[in-house]
Design a protein around this motif. Sequence first.
Motif, PDB file in Angstrom:
ATOM      1  N   ASP A   1       0.829  -1.209   0.000  1.00  0.00           N
ATOM      2  CA  ASP A   1       0.000   0.000   0.000  1.00  0.00           C
ATOM      3  C   ASP A   1       0.859   1.253   0.000  1.00  0.00           C
ATOM      4  O   ASP A   1       0.552   2.236  -0.701  1.00  0.00           O
ATOM      5  N   TYR A   2       1.952   1.231   0.762  1.00  0.00           N
ATOM      6  CA  TYR A   2       2.812   2.414   0.863  1.00  0.00           C
ATOM      7  C   TYR A   2       3.478   2.731  -0.475  1.00  0.00           C
ATOM      8  O   TYR A   2       3.467   3.884  -0.930  1.00  0.00           O
ATOM      9  N   HIS A   3       4.045   1.717  -1.114  1.00  0.00           N
ATOM     10  CA  HIS A   3       4.809   1.975  -2.342  1.00  0.00           C
ATOM     11  C   HIS A   3       3.895   2.173  -3.555  1.00  0.00           C
ATOM     12  O   HIS A   3       4.199   3.006  -4.426  1.00  0.00           O
ATOM     13  N   VAL A   4       2.779   1.468  -3.618  1.00  0.00           N
ATOM     14  CA  VAL A   4       1.874   1.626  -4.748  1.00  0.00           C
ATOM     15  C   VAL A   4       1.228   3.012  -4.738  1.00  0.00           C
ATOM     16  O   VAL A   4       0.867   3.549  -5.788  1.00  0.00           O
ATOM     17  N   ALA A   5       1.109   3.616  -3.561  1.00  0.00           N
ATOM     18  CA  ALA A   5       0.539   4.962  -3.460  1.00  0.00           C
ATOM     19  C   ALA A   5       1.365   5.992  -4.226  1.00  0.00           C
ATOM     20  O   ALA A   5       0.866   7.076  -4.559  1.00  0.00           O
ATOM     21  N   ARG A   6       2.607   5.654  -4.536  1.00  0.00           N
ATOM     22  CA  ARG A   6       3.482   6.586  -5.267  1.00  0.00           C
ATOM     23  C   ARG A   6       3.277   6.498  -6.776  1.00  0.00           C
ATOM     24  O   ARG A   6       3.839   7.299  -7.524  1.00  0.00           O
ATOM     25  N   LEU A   7       2.497   5.545  -7.218  1.00  0.00           N
ATOM     26  CA  LEU A   7       2.245   5.387  -8.653  1.00  0.00           C
ATOM     27  C   LEU A   7       1.079   6.266  -9.088  1.00  0.00           C
ATOM     28  O   LEU A   7       0.336   6.799  -8.257  1.00  0.00           O
ATOM     29  N   SER A   8       0.905   6.388 -10.405  1.00  0.00           N
ATOM     30  CA  SER A   8      -0.225   7.170 -10.911  1.00  0.00           C
ATOM     31  C   SER A   8      -1.535   6.502 -10.515  1.00  0.00           C
ATOM     32  O   SER A   8      -1.587   5.290 -10.253  1.00  0.00           O
ATOM     33  N   LYS A   9      -2.597   7.275 -10.481  1.00  0.00           N
ATOM     34  CA  LYS A   9      -3.900   6.755 -10.071  1.00  0.00           C
ATOM     35  C   LYS A   9      -4.351   5.607 -10.964  1.00  0.00           C
ATOM     36  O   LYS A   9      -4.857   4.589 -10.485  1.00  0.00           O
ATOM     37  N   THR A  10      -4.145   5.745 -12.261  1.00  0.00           N
ATOM     38  CA  THR A  10      -4.589   4.713 -13.197  1.00  0.00           C
ATOM     39  C   THR A  10      -3.872   3.395 -12.941  1.00  0.00           C
ATOM     40  O   THR A  10      -4.504   2.333 -12.862  1.00  0.00           O
TER      41      THR A  10
END
Length: 342
Positions: free
Chosen positions: A179-188
Motif C-alpha cells: 500500500d505504501y509503495h503503490v501509493a506513489r504510482l499514478s492513479k490509473t
Amino acid sequence: ALDNALWCMAALLDVAEEHRLTRLKTMLGGEIDRNREQVFSLLSLAYDARRIMLVRDSFKSGSADAKVYALELVDMFIDSELKASLMPILDDLTMVQRLKLLELKFPQQRLAIVPRLKDIINRPYARVERWTKAGALRALADVGDQVEDELIATLFHSDELLRETAAWSLYQIDPAAYDYHVARLSKTIREGLDRVIKESQGSVDLRLMMDKVAYLKDVEAFASIPETDLIDLAEHMGQIQVQAGQVVFEGGDLGHQVYILVEGQVRLHIGDRPLGPWREKEMMGGPLAQTPEKGIATATVVERARFLVMDQDDLYNLIADHVEVASSVFNSLNPPPSDHSD
C-alpha cells in the motif's frame, strides 16, 4: 549463447532443491533450450547449414542412436577449439559435469536461492526472457520473507507483466509495504494493480498476467507456442462473467470477439437443436463461429460462466508469427457438431 546456456544451468542448479519453484525451473529449462537453438543457428552461418540442422534435429529427436550420429558429425566438421566448448553442451552429461568441464572458459557463480532470484531479475534483457524475470519476481514471494529492493524498483517498470508480478509478490510478503509503495504510482496504474492484486475472480483465478499466460499454454490450440510469445495476447485479453440464462452470443453475432470458457456451463444450440458441449479451455468466436451444417450457433449460459475475451485481430497477429498452429486455431473456433441428428 554458450555462456548464457551455462548461466541458466547454474541458475537451475541453485534452485533445484526448492520444491516451491517448479514454474521457475521450467522457465530456466526453456531458456536453456532456446540458447541451444541459438547455438545451432550461429553454427549454421559458419558451417554447412544442412549438416547443422541435421545435428540439431538428431538431438531433438531424443533417440540415443541419433545423438551418437550427431556427435560423430560434430566431431568430423567442427574445428577443434569450438568443438571443445560445444561437445559438453551436446553430450549426455549432467549439468554439474558440463559446468565443471567448461569452468575455465565459462566460469559460473553459484548462489543461494534469493541472491540467484535477484540475479535473474537484474540480468540484461538480451540475456534472459522477460517471462523468466517475471518467474523470479513471483518466486520471491514463495521463498523470501522480506521486501527486496527489486520488487519495489519493478513497481515502476513500464512492462505491465513485470510490474504487476512485482506488485503481487510485494503484497504477499507485506501488504502494508504494498500500500505504501503503490501509493506513489499514478492513479490509473494504482487502481489497475489493486484490481489485479486484491479482487478475486473465481475458483480459476486469472487476475495475474502470468496466470493468464500459463492458462493459455494449456489451451490445446496454443500448446506449442512458447509462453514468451503468448504474453502480448494475454496483455490485451479481458475477462467477463455472464449470469445464468444470459446469451453470450446469438446467431453467430460475435463481432470481432473470441471467447475461451474458463468456468461454468454453456449451452450451444441452433434454435432448439443442441450442439456438442462447450468445454472449459475451448475457444470459440469471430466470424468463423459456424457449424459444419452451415448453421449459426447461439451460446446461452446454463450456470454462471466466466470467459477470457480477446479481439480476433490480436489472435490473428499471433497466428501470423506461428503459422503452424493456424489449422488447429481455426478448427477450435467452430462450435462442435450437433449432438442429435435431424
